[in-house]
Design a protein around this motif. Structure first.
Motif, PDB file in Angstrom:
ATOM      1  N   ARG A 282       7.351  -0.256  -7.181  1.00 12.79           N
ATOM      2  CA  ARG A 282       6.956   1.084  -6.736  1.00 12.79           C
ATOM      3  C   ARG A 282       6.116   1.783  -7.802  1.00 12.79           C
ATOM      4  N   ALA A 283       5.162   2.578  -7.314  1.00 10.91           N
ATOM      5  CA  ALA A 283       4.278   3.307  -8.233  1.00 10.91           C
ATOM      6  C   ALA A 283       5.081   4.369  -8.966  1.00 10.91           C
ATOM      7  N   PRO A 284       4.560   4.838 -10.101  1.00 11.47           N
ATOM      8  CA  PRO A 284       5.258   5.910 -10.821  1.00 11.47           C
ATOM      9  C   PRO A 284       5.450   7.113  -9.908  1.00 11.47           C
ATOM     10  N   GLY A 285       6.638   7.682  -9.928  1.00  8.49           N
ATOM     11  CA  GLY A 285       6.911   8.844  -9.083  1.00  8.49           C
ATOM     12  C   GLY A 285       7.393   8.501  -7.697  1.00  8.49           C
ATOM     13  N   MET A 286       7.273   7.219  -7.306  1.00  9.50           N
ATOM     14  CA  MET A 286       7.708   6.837  -5.962  1.00  9.50           C
ATOM     15  C   MET A 286       9.207   6.544  -6.003  1.00  9.50           C
ATOM     16  N   THR A 287       9.989   7.625  -5.919  1.00  6.23           N
ATOM     17  CA  THR A 287      11.440   7.433  -5.937  1.00  6.23           C
ATOM     18  C   THR A 287      11.909   6.948  -4.573  1.00  6.23           C
ATOM     19  N   TRP A 288      13.176   6.544  -4.506  1.00  4.69           N
ATOM     20  CA  TRP A 288      13.668   5.978  -3.235  1.00  4.69           C
ATOM     21  C   TRP A 288      13.509   6.969  -2.088  1.00  4.69           C
ATOM     22  N   PHE A 289      13.708   8.250  -2.362  1.00  3.48           N
ATOM     23  CA  PHE A 289      13.633   9.190  -1.248  1.00  3.48           C
ATOM     24  C   PHE A 289      12.225   9.723  -1.030  1.00  3.48           C
ATOM     25  N   LYS A 290      11.262   9.158  -1.730  1.00  2.00           N
ATOM     26  CA  LYS A 290       9.875   9.450  -1.377  1.00  2.00           C
ATOM     27  C   LYS A 290       9.261   8.271  -0.632  1.00  2.00           C
ATOM     28  N   LEU A 291      10.043   7.242  -0.450  1.00  2.00           N
ATOM     29  CA  LEU A 291       9.506   6.082   0.277  1.00  2.00           C
ATOM     30  C   LEU A 291       9.245   6.462   1.720  1.00  2.00           C
ATOM     31  N   PRO A 292       8.118   6.051   2.259  1.00  2.00           N
ATOM     32  CA  PRO A 292       7.917   6.253   3.686  1.00  2.00           C
ATOM     33  C   PRO A 292       9.027   5.532   4.461  1.00  2.00           C
ATOM     34  N   LEU A 293       9.371   6.041   5.631  1.00  2.00           N
ATOM     35  CA  LEU A 293      10.496   5.450   6.367  1.00  2.00           C
ATOM     36  C   LEU A 293      10.186   4.027   6.832  1.00  2.00           C
ATOM     37  N   MET A 294       8.916   3.711   6.966  1.00  2.00           N
ATOM     38  CA  MET A 294       8.538   2.334   7.282  1.00  2.00           C
ATOM     39  C   MET A 294       9.063   1.395   6.201  1.00  2.00           C
ATOM     40  N   VAL A 295       8.984   1.840   4.958  1.00  2.00           N
ATOM     41  CA  VAL A 295       9.442   1.001   3.856  1.00  2.00           C
ATOM     42  C   VAL A 295      10.957   0.831   3.922  1.00  2.00           C
ATOM     43  N   TRP A 296      11.664   1.923   4.179  1.00  2.00           N
ATOM     44  CA  TRP A 296      13.122   1.815   4.340  1.00  2.00           C
ATOM     45  C   TRP A 296      13.464   0.824   5.440  1.00  2.00           C
ATOM     46  N   ALA A 297      12.737   0.917   6.537  1.00  2.00           N
ATOM     47  CA  ALA A 297      13.049   0.043   7.668  1.00  2.00           C
ATOM     48  C   ALA A 297      12.774  -1.410   7.306  1.00  2.00           C
ATOM     49  N   LEU A 298      11.651  -1.641   6.630  1.00  2.00           N
ATOM     50  CA  LEU A 298      11.338  -3.025   6.249  1.00  2.00           C
ATOM     51  C   LEU A 298      12.358  -3.541   5.241  1.00  2.00           C
ATOM     52  N   TYR A 299      12.836  -2.648   4.402  1.00  2.00           N
ATOM     53  CA  TYR A 299      13.828  -3.039   3.413  1.00  2.00           C
ATOM     54  C   TYR A 299      15.131  -3.446   4.095  1.00  2.00           C
TER      55      TYR A 299
ATOM     56  N   LEU B 165       0.836  -1.202   0.000  1.00  2.00           N
ATOM     57  CA  LEU B 165       0.000   0.000   0.000  1.00  2.00           C
ATOM     58  C   LEU B 165       0.868   1.248   0.000  1.00  2.00           C
ATOM     59  N   GLN B 166       1.924   1.238   0.813  1.00  2.00           N
ATOM     60  CA  GLN B 166       2.716   2.457   0.951  1.00  2.00           C
ATOM     61  C   GLN B 166       3.523   2.785  -0.289  1.00  2.00           C
ATOM     62  N   ILE B 167       3.836   1.791  -1.102  1.00  2.00           N
ATOM     63  CA  ILE B 167       4.577   2.124  -2.320  1.00  2.00           C
ATOM     64  C   ILE B 167       3.648   2.192  -3.529  1.00  2.00           C
ATOM     65  N   GLY B 168       2.354   2.064  -3.287  1.00  2.00           N
ATOM     66  CA  GLY B 168       1.402   2.194  -4.382  1.00  2.00           C
ATOM     67  C   GLY B 168       1.350   0.987  -5.297  1.00  2.00           C
ATOM     68  N   ALA B 169       1.609  -0.204  -4.753  1.00  2.00           N
ATOM     69  CA  ALA B 169       1.576  -1.418  -5.577  1.00  2.00           C
ATOM     70  C   ALA B 169       0.269  -2.163  -5.360  1.00  2.00           C
ATOM     71  N   LYS B 170      -0.037  -3.062  -6.301  1.00  2.00           N
ATOM     72  CA  LYS B 170      -1.244  -3.869  -6.139  1.00  2.00           C
ATOM     73  C   LYS B 170      -1.013  -5.003  -5.163  1.00  2.00           C
ATOM     74  N   ASP B 171       0.213  -5.478  -5.093  1.00  2.00           N
ATOM     75  CA  ASP B 171       0.508  -6.592  -4.189  1.00  2.00           C
ATOM     76  C   ASP B 171       2.021  -6.666  -4.034  1.00  2.00           C
ATOM     77  N   VAL B 172       2.494  -7.652  -3.236  1.00  2.00           N
ATOM     78  CA  VAL B 172       3.933  -7.899  -3.202  1.00  2.00           C
ATOM     79  C   VAL B 172       4.328  -8.575  -4.521  1.00  2.00           C
ATOM     80  N   ALA B 173       5.632  -8.679  -4.758  1.00  2.00           N
ATOM     81  CA  ALA B 173       6.065  -9.209  -6.052  1.00  2.00           C
ATOM     82  C   ALA B 173       5.650 -10.670  -6.235  1.00  2.00           C
ATOM     83  N   PHE B 174       5.707 -11.452  -5.158  1.00  2.00           N
ATOM     84  CA  PHE B 174       5.394 -12.879  -5.290  1.00  2.00           C
ATOM     85  C   PHE B 174       4.290 -13.278  -4.315  1.00  2.00           C
ATOM     86  N   PRO B 175       3.029 -13.069  -4.697  1.00  2.00           N
ATOM     87  CA  PRO B 175       1.928 -13.349  -3.758  1.00  2.00           C
ATOM     88  C   PRO B 175       1.877 -14.814  -3.330  1.00  2.00           C
ATOM     89  N   ARG B 176       2.200 -15.732  -4.245  1.00  2.00           N
ATOM     90  CA  ARG B 176       2.108 -17.144  -3.859  1.00  2.00           C
ATOM     91  C   ARG B 176       3.183 -17.509  -2.854  1.00  2.00           C
TER      92      ARG B 176
END
Ligand code: HEM
Ligand SMILES: [Cu+2]
Lengths: 576, 217
Positions: free
Chosen positions: A207-224, A123-134
């Motif tokens: 990541r959604a269009p426009g969602m550059t690395w430095f626009k990622l919410p910090l939660m995403v950085w932490a999870l990464y 949700l935070q990166i504007g994706a429909k799902d994770v890369a590998f749902p299965r």
């Protein structure tokens, strides 16, 4: 910010953020993932929706939190007074082992990444799902299989080795069911690896269009950053536990001195995973805290890049400090000094974060919503935990307090005072997003207060016990420690009551809490500004295009609720 | 417009990806990360090997002598050839020669099977004479203390590697069937490509195992 720049910022044109409404243009309710993904149990067990998988994880992980908590209460009951209260030494050894193993492998490691990470990362990166749902669903089933192995050990003869499974006791001394619980932890490792792998690819590629690395919410950085550790460290634990199983089952002799092996090698392997693993536990918590502090201070986070990169720094340095768990296990003097030095280094990025959060609070307009109460307690207790970690990293102190209650208190301050506070804060924060309903504020605050007071009663007393020489993992103790142990045990009951009330509050909130709009907190990250509560099965009707940073509070005023919807919690709007 | 959309959303494209390139890149990156975890997994054993080798060089040298390096050599050639046939299979798919791809996959499968047969011969000989790990060791022909240490490593490392070969064979068989059924072609063959990456790693691990176990004497 000085007064002048503040008022200048206030005069910038502020665009209101449009919040999606619950109904579409035709007045029909939008689909939501809870209802429209299918209502049968089967539809849940075969779901590929990351949000539902997050909830599946939540059900199991919270169940094990409860089980681990029961073990903890039993441990504390036994320690209420010296001498045998309820259990003898053999049962006591099993209790603390099960408590530790359940809490570490079944609760705290999967807690934030697998529950909240699964739910919010796409949700935070504007994706429909994770890369590998299965693979994502598979990781949940692997978790279940690992849990079954652990439960099998629990109902047969349990284990009494401590969660650290040190050899040679675990390989040849103990006559308990060590193999099944070790295999359980081994299997759980794969679940964690697959979650991490999925997250890394998701962040890189989805990541959604426009969602550059430095626009990622910090939660995403932490999870990464967490995912990097999960991927790099967990395989080493895997092979270590496999070696232990082989040693115990087939006597391969790697850890057995009588056969030319070395038991200390196990400790090296174990901590090569398990020190980084403590950052698997805390980093995602730090991500949550970044979200909470900025949202509830209504102020752009201070030092975004410092926080983002310090997560990566922690992830990397954490691989170089494992020896600080083994200062007294017989390492060369040089190794010991090096590990001590590096341990001090690893505290720097953690401290950077604490300073940044504190600075974000400064001159923010803070609202004391329930998630924020947890975030502030995190700041307070994690700081205590981190500083006492430095005491332990100092050689001359550690040789005295190693394996005492001081260590027990240290890691509970970081794991419960840090990770669990962040996790619960995060649950309270994203709860209305998950269920579209708000819990009762009064009882949530009461639960928080009980947890906060109970926790500090339980564990602050243990710092004192440790410095007075009370060793850990003993079922009884001399008379002189009675008052502190009794105090600690009473605190644990208060905390237990708090967690119970918290659970009931959240559950009641999800089922029949007040319906809230899409963005009750006035947050600026995508899951609040572009998705409904609860979100649609595929998250966003149209892939969002990202223009603003995640915390541009000085540019944007979040429109707190969609019109025609029941209002939010009576909270002070971002007064600026 | 509708046609263009159908072309952009072929059957193999999963709904959560926006285009085929994104899907392909994701699966490749995912496999690379998985391979990193594999390297670390084996890395634990290699580290243990290095430590024990430095402690007991005499055990390792004496015990390594009883392995038959010729069998190890043959197996090395077999695996390297199988990597080649796998790579050829991918190449053939890229140029849409599905039949040739099927043959190359079949050759890869057969070579992997040959590797396992030779491993089986080696293992059964060791079981027979008692060159076994740890407490099961009963061979009398090596004249140093604790020779079982070497065989503990031998069996753990080749055993884990053999397990990977078996898993690989399962995957190759599955790809073989699907390729024969025409599921893959020039426009879509991600699964074959990423399985190829995996297979090269399995090959690579053996290329390290061979000298470390067979040639140190
Ligand atoms: C500021 C950073 C930190 C430093 C400098 C630090 C330092 C240490 C040291 C030196 C020890 C070994 C003490 C001994 O056994 O004598 C230790 C133990 C421990 N720490 Fe930390 N720590 C830090 C943060 C954390 C975090 C964030 C967590 C978890 C979320 C954590 C969890 C643990 C655990 C579980 C143990 C005990 C393991 C056991 O023996 O059972 N620490 N810490
Ligand atoms: Cu540590």
């Amino acid at each position: 910010m000085s007064e002048q720049t503040r008022s200048a910022a206030a005069e910038l044109p502020r665009s209101a953020v449009a919040v999606p409404e619950r109904t579409d243009e035709n007045g029909l309710p939008r689909p939501n993932f809870l209802r429209d993904g299918g209502g049968t149990l089967w539809s849940w067990l075969t779901t590929l929706d990351h949000k539902r998988i997050g909830i599946l994880y939540m059900i199991m992980v919270m169940l094990f939190f409860f089980v681990g908590g029961l073990f903890a209460l039993l441990v504390r009951l036994e320690l209420f007074a010296p001498g045998e209260q309820f259990f003898g030494p053999d049962t006591y050894n099993r209790l603390f082992t099960l408590h530790g193993a359940v809490m570490i492998f079944l609760f705290i490691i999967p807690s934030i990444p697998a529950i909240l990470g699964n739910f919010v990362l796409p949700l935070q990166i504007g994706a429909k799902d994770v890369a590998f749902p299965r693979l994502n669903l598979a990781s949940w089933y692997i978790y279940m299989i690992g849990a079954i192995f652990a439960l099998y050990s629990l109902v047969t003869n349990a284990a009494d080795t401590g969660w650290t499974f040190y050899t040679p006791y675990s390989s040849s001394g103990s006559d308990t069911a060590v193999i099944s619980i070790t295999l359980g932890a081994f299997i759980l490792g794969f679940s964690s690896i697959f979650t991490g792998l999925n997250f890394i690819v998701t962040v890189h590629k989805m990541r959604a269009p426009g969602m550059t690395w430095f626009k990622l919410p910090l939660m995403v950085w932490a999870l990464y950053a967490t995912a990097i550790i999960q991927v790099l460290a967990t395989p080493v634990l895997g092979i270590t536990l496999l070696l232990l199983v082989l040693e115990r089952a087939f006597g391969v002799g790697i850890f057995d001195p009588a056969m030319g092996g070395d038991p200390v090698l196990f400790q090296h392997f174990f901590w090569f995973y398990s020190h980084p693993a403590v950052y698997i536990m805390i980093l995602p918590g730090m991500g949550i805290i970044s979200e909470l502090i900025t949202t509830f201070s209504h102020r752009n986070i201070f030092g975004y890049k410092f926080i983002a990169f310090s997560s990566l720094a922690i992830a990397l340095v954490s691989f170089l400090v494992w020896g600080h768990h083994m200062f007294t296990s017989g390492q060369s003097e040089f190794a010991v000094m090096l590990f001590s030095f590096l341990t001090f280094m690893v505290a720097i990025p953690s401290a950077i974060k604490v300073f940044n959060w504190t600075t974000t609070l400064y001159k923010g307009s803070i609202s004391f919503s329930v998630p924020m109460l947890y975030a502030l307690s995190f700041l307070f207790m994690f700081t205590i935990g981190g500083l006492t970690g430095l005491f332990l990293g100092a050689l001359s102190v550690d040789v005295h307090v190693h394996d005492t209650y001081f260590v027990v208190a240290h890691f509970h301050y970081v794991m419960v005072g840090g990770t669990v506070m962040a996790f619960i804060g995060g649950l309270h924060y994203w709860w209305p997003k998950m269920f579209g309903r708000m819990y009762n504020r009064t009882s949530a605050v009461a639960a928080w207060a009980l947890v906060f007071v109970g926790f500090n009663m339980t564990f602050f007393a243990q710092f004192i016990l440790g410095t007075q020489g009370m060793p850990r993992r003993y079922w009884t103790y001399p008379e002189q420690f009675q008052s502190l142990h009794g105090f600690s045990s009473s605190g644990s009951l208060v905390m237990g009551l708090g967690f119970l009330i918290m659970g009931v509050t959240l559950l009641a909130g999800a089922l029949r809490g007040r319906v809230v709009g899409s963005n009750p907190w006035g947050s600026l990250t995508l899951e609040w500004t572009h998705a409904t509560s609860p979100p649609e099965p595929h998250n966003y009707p149209n892939t969002p295009v990202v223009e603003n940073g995640p915390y541009d509070f000085d540019k944007l005023v979040p429109r707190v609720d969609a019109p025609g919807e029941p209002g939010p919690e009576p909270e002070p709007a971002p007064a600026k | 417009m509708a046609d263009a959309e159908a072309a952009e959303h072929p059957k193999y494209l999963q709904h959560h990806f926006s285009d085929a390139a994104q899907q392909r890149e994701s699966s490749k990156l995912g496999m690379w990360i998985f391979l990193v975890t594999e390297v670390l997994f084996f890395g634990g054993l290699f580290t243990g090997y290095a430590i024990y080798h430095s402690w007991y060089p005499e055990i390792f040298h004496a015990a390594s002598r009883v392995l038959d390096w010729r069998l190890g050599m043959v197996n090395t050639f077999i695996l390297i050839t199988s990597s080649l046939t796998f790579a050829l299979a991918i190449r053939m798919l890229q140029v849409d020669r599905v039949k040739a791809a099927v043959w190359n996959l079949a050759a890869t499968f057969a070579l992997a099977g040959g590797f396992m047969v030779i491993k089986y011969i080696e293992y059964s000989h060791k079981f027979h004479v008692g060159q076994l790990p740890g407490k099961f060791y009963s061979y009398g022909g090596i004249d140093v203390a604790n020779p079982h240490v070497f065989f503990s490593f031998y069996f753990m490392m080749t055993g884990l590697h053999g397990l990977h070969v078996l898993v690989g064979m399962g995957v190759i068989l599955w790809l073989l069937i699907r390729t024969a059924r025409g599921r893959f072609g020039a426009s879509y063959h991600n699964p074959v490509e990423v399985a190829g990456l995996y297979w090269h790693l399995v090959d690579l691990v053996w290329i390290f195992l061979f000298p470390l176990l067979y040639l140190i004497a």
